[in-house]
Design a protein around this motif. Sequence first.
Motif, PDB file in Angstrom:
ATOM      1  N   CYS A 241      25.405  37.350  35.259  1.00 31.60           N
ATOM      2  CA  CYS A 241      25.834  38.717  35.565  1.00 31.60           C
ATOM      3  C   CYS A 241      27.366  38.922  35.395  1.00 31.60           C
ATOM      4  O   CYS A 241      27.609  39.987  35.538  1.00 31.60           O
ATOM      5  CB  CYS A 241      25.459  39.021  37.000  1.00 31.60           C
ATOM      6  N   ALA A 242      28.003  37.771  35.378  1.00 35.59           N
ATOM      7  CA  ALA A 242      29.532  37.993  35.248  1.00 35.59           C
ATOM      8  C   ALA A 242      30.111  38.906  34.203  1.00 35.59           C
ATOM      9  O   ALA A 242      30.859  39.680  34.577  1.00 35.59           O
ATOM     10  CB  ALA A 242      29.904  36.437  35.332  1.00 35.59           C
ATOM     11  N   SER A 243      29.455  38.343  32.977  1.00 38.05           N
ATOM     12  CA  SER A 243      30.056  39.656  32.003  1.00 38.05           C
ATOM     13  C   SER A 243      29.760  40.916  32.171  1.00 38.05           C
ATOM     14  O   SER A 243      30.714  41.795  31.983  1.00 38.05           O
ATOM     15  CB  SER A 243      29.289  39.260  30.478  1.00 38.05           C
ATOM     16  N   HIS A 244      28.688  41.274  32.619  1.00 37.99           N
ATOM     17  CA  HIS A 244      28.345  42.741  32.979  1.00 37.99           C
ATOM     18  C   HIS A 244      29.101  43.231  33.859  1.00 37.99           C
ATOM     19  O   HIS A 244      29.724  44.335  33.919  1.00 37.99           O
ATOM     20  CB  HIS A 244      26.953  42.666  33.381  1.00 37.99           C
ATOM     21  N   LEU A 245      29.522  42.390  35.310  1.00 41.70           N
ATOM     22  CA  LEU A 245      30.190  42.749  36.236  1.00 41.70           C
ATOM     23  C   LEU A 245      31.702  43.035  35.816  1.00 41.70           C
ATOM     24  O   LEU A 245      32.387  44.186  36.380  1.00 41.70           O
ATOM     25  CB  LEU A 245      30.305  41.754  37.201  1.00 41.70           C
ATOM     26  N   ILE A 246      32.241  42.327  34.957  1.00 44.51           N
ATOM     27  CA  ILE A 246      33.757  42.504  34.555  1.00 44.51           C
ATOM     28  C   ILE A 246      33.837  43.937  33.803  1.00 44.51           C
ATOM     29  O   ILE A 246      34.814  44.638  34.119  1.00 44.51           O
ATOM     30  CB  ILE A 246      34.130  41.212  33.641  1.00 44.51           C
ATOM     31  N   VAL A 247      32.919  44.228  32.969  1.00 42.46           N
ATOM     32  CA  VAL A 247      32.952  45.349  32.173  1.00 42.46           C
ATOM     33  C   VAL A 247      32.776  46.469  33.116  1.00 42.46           C
ATOM     34  O   VAL A 247      33.507  47.469  32.957  1.00 42.46           O
ATOM     35  CB  VAL A 247      32.016  45.272  31.045  1.00 42.46           C
ATOM     36  N   VAL A 248      31.850  46.365  34.044  1.00 41.15           N
ATOM     37  CA  VAL A 248      31.491  47.652  34.874  1.00 41.15           C
ATOM     38  C   VAL A 248      32.876  47.866  35.758  1.00 41.15           C
ATOM     39  O   VAL A 248      33.316  49.142  35.873  1.00 41.15           O
ATOM     40  CB  VAL A 248      30.644  47.103  36.084  1.00 41.15           C
ATOM     41  N   VAL A 249      33.446  46.732  36.299  1.00 43.07           N
ATOM     42  CA  VAL A 249      34.827  46.840  37.126  1.00 43.07           C
ATOM     43  C   VAL A 249      35.604  47.754  36.300  1.00 43.07           C
ATOM     44  O   VAL A 249      36.612  48.717  36.976  1.00 43.07           O
ATOM     45  CB  VAL A 249      35.316  45.894  37.919  1.00 43.07           C
TER      46      VAL A 249
END
Length: 313
Positions: A241-249
């Motif tokens: 989930c880390a990559s998706h979270l960074i882009v979302v933020v």
Amino acid sequence: MRPENQTVVTEFILIGFSNFPHLQMVLFVVFSLMYIVTLAGNIIIMTIIRVDKSLHIPMYFFVAILSFSETCYTLVIVPNMLTNLLIEHKTISFMGCATQMCFFLGFGGTNCILLVVMGYDRYVAICKPLHYHVLMKQTFCTKMVAFSAITSFLFALIETSFIFKLPFCRANQIHHFFCDMAPVIKLACTRNYIVEIIIFIFCMLAIFLSFILILFSYMLIFNTILKIPSAEGKQKAFSTCASHLIVVVVHFGCASIVYLRPKSTYSLEKDTLISVTYTVVTPLLNPIVYSLRNKDVQIALRKILERKMLIQT
């Protein structure tokens, strides 16, 4: 889209980076390099996911679609911005401005909804792993992508139509480097509060509602991760989930600052800097995050490069 009584304004002047006349060439070089890296990164990601069969799963299908959408998103803004950095008369036609705004909003909205769908994909993968292949069928994924694009471009067309039906009769200098909503609305001869409220509601739906849905998905995901007994299992689940979270933020952080804030805080310099972040920097960040932080993509890229080297030898 253009009423008969609005024929006075036939083109707009993009002020953009005119406040930095001595930095025009430097900005052109920097933005050109960033744009080339963005295009190359997105093309590489799409190619890898297309070629490597091990990546033919919903998660990477959405990553590939997001890369394609981001590529189109930058094509709407960056080439024109780079051209204006080199020429003296930075003009854009009335209809050209409307077209740019419509496609910008369309692809921007598509990215927002795609990030929501990707959040749902991670929720199903972690919270309902036994039902993953049933819930995330290819037909469902394709329908979600189609829904993202159709809904976003429908909203974009409505917003753009409302904005360009406003009377533009005097000022034509847009204090921005592209046709964004707020600086264009400021040029209208009269204020239409109904139009502004409708546009604000659309922005709330696209940004705030999307972010809330992603946040809700991750509340369920983190609740499930905390129940995993082993530290290794928790780390493995969170890493997906880390990559998706960074882009979302980054994506929703910049978008909310620009579109969900009081109009009284509008500033050319601040808005230009923020807009550069979500039109140039964020699209550059996506391929970097999804390649450098993703072991599956790294392995697939290594396989493709080794295969090519074997063929050449």
